[in-house]
Design a protein around this motif. Structure first.
Motif, PDB file in Angstrom:
ATOM      1  N   ASN A  64       0.860  -1.181   0.000  1.00  0.00           N
ATOM      2  CA  ASN A  64       0.000   0.000   0.000  1.00  0.00           C
ATOM      3  C   ASN A  64       0.893   1.227   0.000  1.00  0.00           C
ATOM      4  O   ASN A  64       1.717   1.394   0.896  1.00  0.00           O
ATOM      5  CB  ASN A  64      -0.872   0.010   1.258  1.00  0.00           C
ATOM      6  N   HIS A  65       0.755   2.073  -1.008  1.00  0.00           N
ATOM      7  CA  HIS A  65       1.634   3.232  -1.163  1.00  0.00           C
ATOM      8  C   HIS A  65       0.782   4.499  -1.227  1.00  0.00           C
ATOM      9  O   HIS A  65      -0.053   4.639  -2.118  1.00  0.00           O
ATOM     10  CB  HIS A  65       2.468   3.076  -2.430  1.00  0.00           C
ATOM     11  N   ASN A  66       1.019   5.394  -0.298  1.00  0.00           N
ATOM     12  CA  ASN A  66       0.316   6.671  -0.265  1.00  0.00           C
ATOM     13  C   ASN A  66       1.263   7.747  -0.777  1.00  0.00           C
ATOM     14  O   ASN A  66       2.198   8.139  -0.100  1.00  0.00           O
ATOM     15  CB  ASN A  66      -0.137   7.005   1.155  1.00  0.00           C
ATOM     16  N   LYS A  67       1.034   8.177  -2.008  1.00  0.00           N
ATOM     17  CA  LYS A  67       1.885   9.199  -2.619  1.00  0.00           C
ATOM     18  C   LYS A  67       1.058  10.464  -2.793  1.00  0.00           C
ATOM     19  O   LYS A  67       0.179  10.533  -3.641  1.00  0.00           O
ATOM     20  CB  LYS A  67       2.423   8.708  -3.962  1.00  0.00           C
ATOM     21  N   GLN A  68       1.322  11.432  -1.944  1.00  0.00           N
ATOM     22  CA  GLN A  68       0.643  12.725  -1.975  1.00  0.00           C
ATOM     23  C   GLN A  68      -0.873  12.570  -1.955  1.00  0.00           C
ATOM     24  O   GLN A  68      -1.597  13.191  -2.730  1.00  0.00           O
ATOM     25  CB  GLN A  68       1.101  13.541  -3.184  1.00  0.00           C
ATOM     26  N   GLY A  69      -1.365  11.700  -1.068  1.00  0.00           N
ATOM     27  CA  GLY A  69      -2.798  11.523  -0.894  1.00  0.00           C
ATOM     28  C   GLY A  69      -3.453  10.557  -1.856  1.00  0.00           C
ATOM     29  O   GLY A  69      -4.648  10.307  -1.766  1.00  0.00           O
ATOM     30  N   THR A  70      -2.695   9.993  -2.794  1.00  0.00           N
ATOM     31  CA  THR A  70      -3.237   9.016  -3.740  1.00  0.00           C
ATOM     32  C   THR A  70      -2.686   7.637  -3.397  1.00  0.00           C
ATOM     33  O   THR A  70      -1.476   7.450  -3.345  1.00  0.00           O
ATOM     34  CB  THR A  70      -2.852   9.377  -5.188  1.00  0.00           C
ATOM     35  N   TRP A  71      -3.595   6.687  -3.166  1.00  0.00           N
ATOM     36  CA  TRP A  71      -3.191   5.333  -2.811  1.00  0.00           C
ATOM     37  C   TRP A  71      -2.992   4.475  -4.046  1.00  0.00           C
ATOM     38  O   TRP A  71      -3.816   4.473  -4.947  1.00  0.00           O
ATOM     39  CB  TRP A  71      -4.252   4.674  -1.931  1.00  0.00           C
ATOM     40  N   THR A  72      -1.893   3.735  -4.056  1.00  0.00           N
ATOM     41  CA  THR A  72      -1.620   2.734  -5.073  1.00  0.00           C
ATOM     42  C   THR A  72      -1.438   1.404  -4.349  1.00  0.00           C
ATOM     43  O   THR A  72      -0.666   1.319  -3.391  1.00  0.00           O
ATOM     44  CB  THR A  72      -0.335   3.065  -5.855  1.00  0.00           C
ATOM     45  N   ILE A  73      -2.135   0.393  -4.804  1.00  0.00           N
ATOM     46  CA  ILE A  73      -2.048  -0.918  -4.170  1.00  0.00           C
ATOM     47  C   ILE A  73      -1.553  -1.925  -5.195  1.00  0.00           C
ATOM     48  O   ILE A  73      -2.008  -1.938  -6.338  1.00  0.00           O
ATOM     49  CB  ILE A  73      -3.414  -1.343  -3.600  1.00  0.00           C
ATOM     50  N   ALA A  74      -0.589  -2.740  -4.780  1.00  0.00           N
ATOM     51  CA  ALA A  74      -0.043  -3.790  -5.641  1.00  0.00           C
ATOM     52  C   ALA A  74       0.078  -5.064  -4.822  1.00  0.00           C
ATOM     53  O   ALA A  74       0.124  -5.012  -3.591  1.00  0.00           O
ATOM     54  CB  ALA A  74       1.318  -3.376  -6.193  1.00  0.00           C
ATOM     55  N   GLU A  75       0.120  -6.192  -5.523  1.00  0.00           N
ATOM     56  CA  GLU A  75       0.213  -7.475  -4.844  1.00  0.00           C
ATOM     57  C   GLU A  75       1.329  -8.321  -5.444  1.00  0.00           C
ATOM     58  O   GLU A  75       1.662  -8.175  -6.614  1.00  0.00           O
ATOM     59  CB  GLU A  75      -1.115  -8.234  -4.953  1.00  0.00           C
ATOM     60  N   SER A  76       1.862  -9.201  -4.618  1.00  0.00           N
ATOM     61  CA  SER A  76       2.885 -10.145  -5.066  1.00  0.00           C
ATOM     62  C   SER A  76       2.208 -11.376  -5.663  1.00  0.00           C
ATOM     63  O   SER A  76       0.981 -11.484  -5.676  1.00  0.00           O
ATOM     64  CB  SER A  76       3.751 -10.567  -3.878  1.00  0.00           C
TER      65      SER A  76
END
Length: 97
Positions: A64-76
């Motif tokens: 879970n990555h919060n970059k300047q208020g925008t969440w990006t979610i990735a999975e392995s």
């Protein structure tokens, strides 16, 4: 608690990535038909936090990555429990990102 003191974090914090750390293949989250259960997680006080998840008898790591208020979610990728535990430990020790 003193006003300028940050609250204590109670969840795990991954070690910084080692110079020779292995990179996981991060993919767009799958649209699961089954329930996904989070079984372990790192502290969400940083811009990136991780969750160890289980679904359908397999486990994976969610980033879970919060970059300047925008969440990006990735999975392995998905792994059996024993292999997922080893990957999770490697992530916490900074050997995997």
């Amino acid at each position: 608690m003193i006003d300028d003191e940050k609250p204590r974090c109670f969840s795990a914090h991954p070690m910084p990535a080692a110079e020779d750390c292995e990179e996981l293949n991060w993919i767009v989250p799958r649209q699961e038909e089954r329930l996904v259960r989070v079984i372990a997680w790192t502290c969400d006080c940083a811009a990136i936090f991780y969750e160890l998840c289980q679904t359908g008898g397999l486990r994976f790591i969610r980033r879970n990555h919060n970059k300047q208020g925008t969440w990006t979610i990735a999975e392995s990728d998905r792994w059996p429990a024993r292999q997922a535990a080893a990957q999770w430990t490697a992530l916490l020790l900074g050997h995997l990102r």
